[in-house]
Design a protein around this motif. Structure first.
Motif, short mmCIF file in Angstrom:
data_model
loop_
_atom_site.label_atom_id
_atom_site.label_comp_id
_atom_site.label_asym_id
_atom_site.label_seq_id
_atom_site.Cartn_x
_atom_site.Cartn_y
_atom_site.Cartn_z
N UNK A 1 -17.64 3.58 -16.58
CA UNK A 1 -16.58 2.94 -15.81
C UNK A 1 -16.14 1.64 -16.48
N UNK A 2 -17.09 0.87 -16.90
CA UNK A 2 -16.76 -0.39 -17.55
C UNK A 2 -15.98 -0.14 -18.83
N UNK B 1 -9.33 9.06 -23.67
CA UNK B 1 -9.21 8.77 -22.24
C UNK B 1 -7.89 9.32 -21.70
N UNK B 2 -6.83 9.15 -22.47
CA UNK B 2 -5.53 9.67 -22.05
C UNK B 2 -5.59 11.17 -21.83
N UNK C 1 -14.05 2.35 -19.45
CA UNK C 1 -12.70 2.77 -19.13
C UNK C 1 -11.80 1.57 -18.84
N UNK C 2 -12.43 0.46 -18.47
CA UNK C 2 -11.67 -0.75 -18.15
C UNK C 2 -11.51 -1.67 -19.34
N UNK C 3 -11.97 -1.22 -20.48
CA UNK C 3 -11.90 -2.10 -21.64
C UNK C 3 -11.80 -1.25 -22.90
N UNK C 4 -10.68 -0.60 -23.05
CA UNK C 4 -10.46 0.31 -24.17
C UNK C 4 -10.17 -0.51 -25.42
N UNK C 5 -10.90 -0.22 -26.49
CA UNK C 5 -10.80 -1.08 -27.66
C UNK C 5 -10.07 -0.45 -28.84
N UNK D 1 -15.42 -4.20 -13.07
CA UNK D 1 -15.88 -2.81 -13.06
C UNK D 1 -17.36 -2.70 -13.31
N UNK D 2 -18.03 -3.81 -13.41
CA UNK D 2 -19.45 -3.75 -13.71
C UNK D 2 -20.14 -4.95 -13.10
N UNK E 1 -21.78 3.81 -14.39
CA UNK E 1 -21.29 2.43 -14.37
C UNK E 1 -20.87 1.98 -15.76
N UNK F 1 -1.93 1.24 -22.03
CA UNK F 1 -1.35 2.52 -21.68
C UNK F 1 0.09 2.35 -21.21
N UNK G 1 -4.83 -2.34 -20.78
CA UNK G 1 -5.45 -1.54 -21.84
C UNK G 1 -4.44 -0.84 -22.73
N UNK H 1 -4.88 -1.90 -14.82
CA UNK H 1 -5.76 -1.35 -15.85
C UNK H 1 -4.92 -0.76 -16.99
N UNK I 1 -10.14 5.82 -28.89
CA UNK I 1 -10.69 5.82 -27.54
C UNK I 1 -9.60 6.04 -26.51
N UNK I 2 -8.50 5.33 -26.72
CA UNK I 2 -7.38 5.46 -25.79
C UNK I 2 -6.88 6.90 -25.74
#
Lengths: 213, 213
Positions: A114-115, A129-130, A117-121, B118-119, A111, B181, B179, B175, A125-126
DNA sequence: CGAAAATAATGAGCTTACTCATTTTTCTAT
DNA sequence: ATAGAAAAATGAGTAAGCTCATTATTTTCG
């Protein structure tokens, strides 16, 4: 070992990052993400509290660091498991079930991930994930491509769109699973139903040419 | 108005909740979610700092409270805008573009909301999100159902599966948009391509080409 | 009404993620 | 080898979300 090329400074950074990541992984697994303090991670890694934040901008960033490599392995396993199925739809289901299995082993951690992944800072990080996303959808695209040979999928269909759409379906339902909207059985049923619909759009000699771009 | 039925206690709670929600909404809009402190919200609402947390378990919870009603309106607007299009695919695209427009007006806030979706932490929150989801996919299902009459969609196709799949595609790409992308143009292209694929799976076996003008 | 019970509000205090001025380590150039 | 520059590490300090023991309000009931 190609280590000779690393300067002392680079070597130190590399070691320290490895120690921090290992400490974080162990603590997250043992007492959960929320209950683990950055101070504890720093102590376990043998660095000062502030040092953590030269390697990860936030505590959440640590999740990405910790899981990036692990996830790459999971995706490989998922691919292997998928290939045991003859039909594309079942391959796709098997593929994502393997990943869901992995997440179900530690739900709170999943969880938190997941969170994140929904809030890339950060850009770093991007990038991580990419890379994961590309690996994952790349495997899916290969499966779809192989299905063209068996005639299960029309040769003209675009791989990336299909792979992306399958991932979208999985992503939503994983969200549902992790946040308590779905139990595992419902998750699998939803995946099956939706994949069936998406793959119907890929089938040859059915939907005619409706200009897929 | 059935207000007479409210006890003094219930009336107070209702008023206080409204004050807190309004204060939070104004502050989030004015200085952003992250920069707004719970203390400021409490001051603006005329309650003590701790009182906030009897109405929302966490600061993030406030986002759901604040946006629930607003989102219901947005979904209605999205439906109206969708109905201006003749074809189902364009209706679906218009529908989600309206929602994306809304989010783009305040990206940081939208990002915070996305993360919160997401959370999900409490049962109350889950209920509010569920209601929104049902409203949204319900509208989509109605659009798809209407398309059956025009022959654009085969009568036998299941509405909920299709609506859910369209939403999944939107959710993933939103998303991506939030973020960084995807930019807005890429978002719309991705939506178009993926919707086309999904709707191909809904088309009647034969007449697909002829029903598309 | 008045007392007791139930519920809600309060705000000082705690925890912890994160900052930043200072110190330590490493690299570079002479 | 040494000085100076650059990079990294440090840890005390800060801020803010959240807790919880206490106080206030509302309801219930004799």
């Amino acid at each position: 070992m190609a280590v000779a090329a690393l300067s002392r400074r680079e070597q130190n950074k590399h070691d320290k990052r490895a120690r921090i990541t290992a400490a974080a992984r162990a603590l997250f697994a043992h007492k959960g993400f929320a209950a683990t303090t950055t101070q504890e991670i720093a102590d376990a890694a043998g660095v000062a509290a502030g040092t953590i934040f030269t390697y990860a901008r936030t505590k959440d960033d640590l999740l990405i660091l910790v899981f990036h490599d692990e996830m790459l392995d999971v995706v490989e396993r998922a691919r292997t498991r998928a290939l045991q199925q003859p039909r594309l739809r079942d391959q796709a289901i098997a593929f994502f079930n393997e990943i869901a299995d992995y997440h179900e082993r530690d739900l709170p951690l999943a969880r938190a991930l997941m969170r994140q992944l929904s809030y890339v800072e950060s850009t770093d990080q991007r990038a991580l994930v990419s890379q994961l996303m590309r690996r994952l959808t790349g495997h899916l695209a290969k499966l779809i491509d192989a299905a063209k040979a068996t005639g299960e999928v029309a040769a003209s269909r675009p791989l990336t769109v299909a792979a992306r759409t399958l991932f979208a379906v999985y992503f939503l339902h994983l969200n549902g699973l992790l946040n308590g909207y779905l139990d595992r059985a419902q998750f699998e049923r939803a995946l099956t139903a939706d994949f069936t619909l998406v793959l119907a759009g890929l089938a040859p000699a059915r939907a005619a040419r409706s200009t897929i771009r």
